[in-house]
Enzyme design. Structure first.
Site, PDB file in Angstrom:
ATOM      1  N   GLU A   1       0.657  -1.255  -0.048  1.00  0.00           N
ATOM      2  CA  GLU A   1      -0.125  -0.027   0.130  1.00  0.00           C
ATOM      3  C   GLU A   1       0.877   1.196   0.145  1.00  0.00           C
ATOM      4  O   GLU A   1       0.777   2.087   1.122  1.00  0.00           O
ATOM      5  CB  GLU A   1      -1.030   0.110   1.165  1.00  0.00           C
ATOM      6  CG  GLU A   1      -2.060  -1.193   1.242  1.00  0.00           C
ATOM      7  CD  GLU A   1      -3.075  -1.214   2.175  1.00  0.00           C
ATOM      8  OE1 GLU A   1      -2.832  -0.152   3.165  1.00  0.00           O
ATOM      9  OE2 GLU A   1      -3.966  -1.834   2.259  1.00  0.00           O
TER      10      GLU A   1
ATOM     11  N   GLU B   1      -5.579  -8.744   0.519  1.00  0.00           N
ATOM     12  CA  GLU B   1      -6.095  -8.523   1.920  1.00  0.00           C
ATOM     13  C   GLU B   1      -7.640  -8.347   1.806  1.00  0.00           C
ATOM     14  O   GLU B   1      -8.006  -7.631   0.898  1.00  0.00           O
ATOM     15  CB  GLU B   1      -5.468  -7.027   2.490  1.00  0.00           C
ATOM     16  CG  GLU B   1      -3.933  -7.440   2.991  1.00  0.00           C
ATOM     17  CD  GLU B   1      -3.538  -6.305   3.830  1.00  0.00           C
ATOM     18  OE1 GLU B   1      -4.449  -5.150   4.268  1.00  0.00           O
ATOM     19  OE2 GLU B   1      -2.330  -5.844   3.847  1.00  0.00           O
TER      20      GLU B   1
HETATM   21  C1  FCB Z   1      -4.574  -2.560   5.603  1.00  0.00           C
HETATM   22  C2  FCB Z   1      -3.040  -2.679   6.164  1.00  0.00           C
HETATM   23  C3  FCB Z   1      -2.957  -3.885   7.246  1.00  0.00           C
HETATM   24  C4  FCB Z   1      -4.158  -3.754   8.094  1.00  0.00           C
HETATM   25  C5  FCB Z   1      -5.423  -3.530   7.557  1.00  0.00           C
HETATM   26  C6  FCB Z   1      -6.805  -3.590   8.380  1.00  0.00           C
HETATM   27  O1  FCB Z   1      -4.603  -1.355   5.086  1.00  0.00           O
HETATM   28  O2  FCB Z   1      -2.116  -2.972   5.114  1.00  0.00           O
HETATM   29  O3  FCB Z   1      -1.814  -3.795   7.782  1.00  0.00           O
HETATM   30  O4  FCB Z   1      -4.034  -2.547   8.972  1.00  0.00           O
HETATM   31  O5  FCB Z   1      -5.602  -2.387   6.799  1.00  0.00           O
END
Ligand code: FCB
Length: 467
Positions: A184, A372
């Site tokens: 990110e 994610e």
């Molecule tokens: C994302 C992050 C991860 C965690 C999630 C909830 O943006 O990459 O580390 O904090 O959110």
């Protein structure tokens, strides 16, 4: 496609019993993700130096409850038992990050072999348990000494990062096939030098922030080349992981809204994609006078070819067509009545569908993973000693169903990583937000499988989702 819902797989007739099962294609894999700083603990073990986050946590008012991740879930010492739990759940892949301050404590220079030894053992343990390692080089924990030299404000850090990539690739490039450079970049750009929520939490000018964005891109490109040069696997694959400005059409049945959402997505996310995939920054990226210094040849490095794209999805915002608005689209504020997670993040499952679609439709990517997706809810241990997190199951089911919808529409995805397997240190929220499928009782470090862990195990075993 043989993973369409409602197919029996034998006669092709719709069977009522199967009508609500979404099947995934053969070869699709299921994993989970976490990062070094959030899980490892062991903050000064085996020669690790302080990271920017170790220091940031000491700043008053930054982390809820004044918490830090010096111990966190102690994954550094408990990794074998934790990987055993992963294997018991049937996990097929695990995305983790290596810690730069563990590997090169000073940022540049001496490589700490003990730090690398840990990741060596870690990768072996995953492989022994038939879990495919996805190694991410940077998930926000920079050696503090490097941050003091300017962090990503300085190009020296881009080159220091390449040195770190070389050290890791040299040691693990014979076993790790799948590599990621950054997690990110959006949250490095928006968070580190322009807000209080990512280390070092400085508030600097737009120009400096833009330079940091460019330098991070440069670090990414240099690392892509370093990984390819030092990995000894001929099938090595490298990608980047992004969180985007995900935009959904307010009325998906209205073509103008659909186009407006796509335009808005491009307008906002282009600054992250275009450099990587086209070797340029979109015109609107910099306001006049805030352009970063870009030397010749850097854009070529930044746009070094990638093997895959990793997409992180939590939620998105709706957009509607508005011919009177500056760009022809208008973002719609969250409807206050939509459900939210414990972090107050809106539950917007269609963000999954639109993010996948927009990325594939707009960029020449080769392969995509969902790197994610997850949710925080208030988890309580009930009198039966269990955690009945039906809200998390419902959240995940809805998002995965939307991922399946995108796949049915022809957008290819090869794997999904849940965030997160274990509860862990959630940055500024400290330990107040739990996103795991496995509960961690922090004082005793006891792991308790939540209902969602059993549910996910079933998804993995059957390669399908019941909705
Ligand atoms: C994302 C992050 C991860 C965690 C999630 C909830 O943006 O990459 O580390 O904090 O959110």
């Amino acid at each position: 496609m043989d993973f369409q819902p409602g197919r029996t797989g034998r006669s092709g007739k719709r069977a009522k019993k199967d009508a609500k099962i979404l099947r995934f294609p053969e070869g699709f894999f299921w994993g989970a993700a976490c990062s070094s700083y959030q899980a490892e603990g062991a903050w000064r073990d085996d020669g690790k130096s302080e990271s920017s986050w170790d220091v940031f946590c000491r700043k008053p008012g930054i982390v809820k409850g004044g918490a830090d991740a010096r111990v966190s879930i102690d994954h550094y010492h408990r990794y074998k038992a934790d990987i055993k739990l992963m294997a018991e759940m049937g996990l097929q892949a695990y995305r983790f990050s290596t810690s730069w301050p563990r590997v090169i404590p000073g940022g540049t220079g001496r490589v700490n072999q003990k730090g690398l030894d840990y990741y060596d053992r870690y990768v072996d343990e995953l492989l022994k348990n038939k879990i495919r390692p996805f190694l991410n080089l940077y998930h926000w924990d920079m050696p503090n000494q490097q941050e003091l030299k300017g962090g990503f404000r300085s190009k020296e850090t881009s080159y220091a990062f390449a040195e770190y990539a070389v050290a890791v690739a040299r040691r693990l490039g014979d076993r790790v096939k799948d590599w990621m450079t950054f997690n990110e970049i959006k949250h490095i750009w928006e968070g580190c030098y322009n807000s209080d929520w990512n280390a070092p939490g400085l508030h600097l000018s737009e120009k400096i922030n833009n330079q940091a964005l460019h330098n991070t891109h440069l670090a990414h490109g240099l690392a892509v080349n370093a990984i390819r040069a030092y990995s000894t696997r001929t099938d090595v694959e490298v990608g980047a992981v992004h969180a985007l400005w995900i935009r959904m059409p307010n009325n998906p049945g209205n073509k103008k809204d659909v186009l407006a959402a796509e335009k808005c997505f491009q307008y906002k996310s282009g600054r992250l994609f275009d450099p990587l995939y086209k070797g340029v920054y979109p015109e609107q990226t910099w306001s006049k006078g805030s352009e970063p210094e870009i030397s010749s040849g850097e854009m070529r490095i930044i746009s070094s070819p990638l093997d895959f794209f990793g997409l992180n999805v939590y939620g998105g915002m709706e957009v509607k067509y508005n011919p009177k608005a500056k760009h022809g689209w208008e973002e719609i504020e969250y409807d206050p009545s939509i459900p939210v997670t414990a972090m107050n993040w809106g539950v917007t499952p269609s963000a999954m569908y639109w993010a996948i679609k927009h990325v594939w439709d707009n960029y020449d990517i080769k392969k995509m993973y969902l790197t994610e997706n997850g949710a925080s809810y208030i988890d309580t241990i009930t009198h039966d000693g269990k955690i009945h997190d039906s809200d998390r199951i419902s959240f995940l089911s809805k998002y995965i169903a939307e991922m399946h919808r995108a796949m049915r529409d022809g957008y290819k995805l090869d794997g999904y990583f849940l965030w997160s397997l274990f509860d862990n240190f959630e940055w500024g929220a400290g330990y107040t937000q739990r996103l795991g499928c496995i509960y961690v009782d922090y004082p005793t470090q006891k792991r308790i499988l939540k209902d969602s862990a059993g549910w996910y195990k079933d998804v993995i075993r059957t390669n399908s989702l019941k909705v």
